[in-house]
Scaffold this motif. Structure first.
Motif, mmCIF file in Angstrom:
data_model
loop_
_atom_site.group_PDB
_atom_site.id
_atom_site.type_symbol
_atom_site.label_atom_id
_atom_site.label_comp_id
_atom_site.label_asym_id
_atom_site.label_seq_id
_atom_site.Cartn_x
_atom_site.Cartn_y
_atom_site.Cartn_z
ATOM 1 N N LEU A 96 -1.245 -11.498 8.382
ATOM 2 C CA LEU A 96 -1.110 -10.511 7.310
ATOM 3 C C LEU A 96 -0.479 -11.143 6.078
ATOM 4 C CD1 LEU A 96 0.131 -7.388 9.309
ATOM 5 C CD2 LEU A 96 -2.031 -7.616 8.089
ATOM 6 N N ARG A 100 -2.229 -11.732 2.327
ATOM 7 C CA ARG A 100 -1.660 -11.219 1.067
ATOM 8 C C ARG A 100 -1.368 -12.328 0.078
ATOM 9 N NH1 ARG A 100 1.745 -6.707 4.133
ATOM 10 N NH2 ARG A 100 -0.068 -5.431 4.533
ATOM 11 N N PRO A 106 -3.971 -5.253 1.230
ATOM 12 C CA PRO A 106 -2.756 -5.111 2.029
ATOM 13 C C PRO A 106 -3.092 -4.671 3.443
ATOM 14 C CG PRO A 106 -2.928 -3.295 0.512
ATOM 15 C CD PRO A 106 -4.034 -4.231 0.186
ATOM 16 N N ALA B 190 3.821 -4.147 -0.710
ATOM 17 C CA ALA B 190 2.853 -5.031 -0.062
ATOM 18 C C ALA B 190 2.893 -6.413 -0.695
ATOM 19 C CB ALA B 190 1.457 -4.437 -0.169
ATOM 20 N N PRO B 299 6.744 -3.341 3.818
ATOM 21 C CA PRO B 299 5.808 -4.389 3.371
ATOM 22 C C PRO B 299 4.521 -4.453 4.188
ATOM 23 C CG PRO B 299 7.641 -5.364 4.556
ATOM 24 C CD PRO B 299 7.902 -3.906 4.517
ATOM 25 N N LEU B 300 4.348 -3.516 5.109
ATOM 26 C CA LEU B 300 3.129 -3.523 5.932
ATOM 27 C C LEU B 300 2.347 -2.212 5.789
ATOM 28 C CD1 LEU B 300 4.695 -5.049 9.189
ATOM 29 C CD2 LEU B 300 3.105 -6.197 7.649
ATOM 30 N N PRO B 301 2.061 -1.773 4.577
ATOM 31 C CA PRO B 301 1.343 -0.502 4.428
ATOM 32 C C PRO B 301 -0.037 -0.592 5.069
ATOM 33 C CG PRO B 301 1.347 -1.719 2.377
ATOM 34 C CD PRO B 301 2.281 -2.429 3.294
ATOM 35 N N HIS B 303 -0.357 -0.558 8.168
ATOM 36 C CA HIS B 303 -0.095 -1.064 9.515
ATOM 37 C C HIS B 303 1.177 -0.406 10.065
ATOM 38 C CE1 HIS B 303 -2.618 -4.197 7.668
ATOM 39 N NE2 HIS B 303 -3.113 -4.305 8.872
#
Lengths: 106, 373
Positions: A96, A100, A106, B190, B299-301, B303
């Motif tokens: 992830l 990014r 995102p 993010a 920071p994991l939008p 998810h």
């Protein structure tokens, strides 16, 4: 992503097998108890008393040796689950982050 | 599955349904486990095995299940399935007296439900810690209640019936705000995900979650056995989790997290002798719970399930030593060391994850606009 999903599924299966194996190996402890208790208990051996002074005192055998440390098997199984799920979670996190950094969604 | 037109009011109702259901799901799992102990179905070392098995399924499986639920975007379905699956554990154990199958079912049901509720709460107002705090708080009360009823010889079937009703409630009202909107709203955070070392900062927060789980479970308050004090302690835990998110939204995650760790330490140390101080310390200690959850989810939008699952995996890691009887009865010295280490680690991690001022302000603006809308 498909390969990742397959890897995740495989890990869950491996972790489940490890956990099931560990539990099956200790099936004697998993079987329902007849007495409701497990573990070491002090036992009094009947008919093996000795005279000490004026009193007849029953001789007690030492407590039974404890079964193999319950923590060890469970610790191994738990650690296997943690390592498996943790490693894959780490890979997903890194993926992830990399996506990014590259400006992906995102 | 999430639904595209979920108003703020509908989302609030959904959150309430999930919060109540959370207590019921946890109560059912605890009741099944302690029913088996009371009836002699398990005991001694077997109980340790059963507890580890249950916790592995209920907590350690969550990152992976969370990825799946995120991918199919089905938090409401997860909530319903979680309620029904957990309820199924009751007839299994009552009819067959086989605890292990019942615990497997309960553990998986619990995991799936938590992910559904966790996603709903994290999407309620993305970036905010209030809703996650409200969702997680009732769990402790449920665990306590379920264990108390089962130990007292109470019946199990009301738990299953309650869960069936709440499962219907989740099906009707448990709507989640849609993931794409959540991703857009949390877009500023993010960007943090692209910063070098982002995953290490997440790992550091997870270490703190693990340390907190360990010290919370191992703390050696000798007065915890007294019923009145035990109830007060549980109430403090519930209140702390519920308040922590709201207070953090008001004053900032980092300030509240570090402040809570530093304030709770003297209270917990005094709590060995004075129950009131221990209860107050536990309240403050638990305020950090929604903070760490949101610090990872922000920071994991998109998810949210994975983020929620990561914290549960860390919870399992921290609880393992306690389950195995290691470190139980934590004394003042180690408790102080663990708490201070947690505060330091969280300070570093949140400084990194919160990012520069511009990012924080951007998120605050977006969140305010979303709330107004």
């Amino acid at each position: 992503m498909r390969r990742m999903s397959m890897a995740l599924t495989g890990t869950v299966l491996v972790a489940a097998v490890v956990l099931a194996g560990a539990l099956t190996a200790r099936a004697d402890l998993i079987a329902p108890s007849q007495t409701g208790t497990h573990g070491p208990q002090a036992r009094v051996s009947p008919g093996t008393s000795q005279v000490t002074g004026f009193k007849l005192r029953p001789v007690t055998t030492p407590p039974l040796a404890a079964p193999p440390t319950p923590g060890l098997w469970v610790l191994a199984a738990g650690a296997a689950v943690i390592v498996a799920v943790g490693s894959l979670s780490w890979l997903v996190l890194r993926r992830l982050a990399a996506t990014r950094s590259a400006g992906g969604p995102p | 599955m999430g639904g595209s037109l979920v108003t703020q009011r509908e989302s609030r109702i959904s959150l309430g349904v999930y919060a109540v259901s959370h207590a019921a799901v946890d109560a059912t799992c605890a009741a099944v486990f302690f029913w088996a102990i009371r009836t002699g179905a398990i005991g001694g070392a077997t109980a340790v095995y059963a507890a580890v098995l249950y916790n592995a399924l209920a907590f350690a499986s969550q990152p992976i299940l969370g990825l799946v639920i995120d991918r199919i975007d089905a938090p409401r379905a997860a909530g319903v399935v979680g309620c029904l699956t957990t309820a199924l554990a009751v007839p299994i154990v009552l009819v067959t007296h086989a605890l292990i199958p019942a615990l497997v079912v309960a553990g998986l049901g619990n995991a799936v439900f938590h992910l559904g509720g966790g996603i709903v709460s994290l999407r309620h107002r993305p970036g905010s810690a209030t809703a996650p705090g409200i969702f997680v708080a009732p769990g402790a009360a449920g665990l306590f209640m379920g264990a108390a009823v089962a130990r007292a010889g109470g019946p199990l079937w009301p738990f299953a019936l309650t869960l069936l009703g709440l499962g219907a409630g989740v099906a009707l009202f448990g709507r989640a705000r849609p993931a794409p909107a959540a991703a857009a709203l949390a877009g500023a955070h993010a960007r943090v995900g692209g910063r070098p070392g982002f995953e290490s900062a997440i790992l550091l927060v997870l270490v703190v979650v693990g340390l907190r789980a360990f010290s919370g479970g191992a703390i050696g308050f000798t007065w915890k056995g007294a019923p009145t004090l035990a109830i007060a302690l549980v109430a403090a835990v519930v209140l702390g989790k519920a308040l922590g998110g709201a207070v953090a939204d008001r004053f900032g995650l980092r300030a509240v997290a570090i402040g809570a760790f530093l304030v709770c330490l003297p209270l917990l140390l005094a709590g060995y002798a004075a129950p009131v101080a221990g209860i107050a310390g536990s309240l403050v200690f638990n305020m950090t719970m929604p903070i760490t959850l949101v610090a990872i989810a922000r920071p994991l939008p998109g998810h949210e399930g994975f983020a929620f699952g990561l914290t549960c995996l860390a919870l399992f890691v921290g609880a393992m030593p306690v389950l195995l009887g290691l470190g139980v009865g934590l004394t003042a010295g180690p408790l102080a060391a663990v708490t201070l280490a947690g505060a330091a680690a969280l300070a570093v991690a949140l400084t990194w994850l919160e990012g520069p001022r511009a990012v924080r302000e951007n998120v605050a603006t977006v969140t305010t606009e979303e709330a107004a809308g």
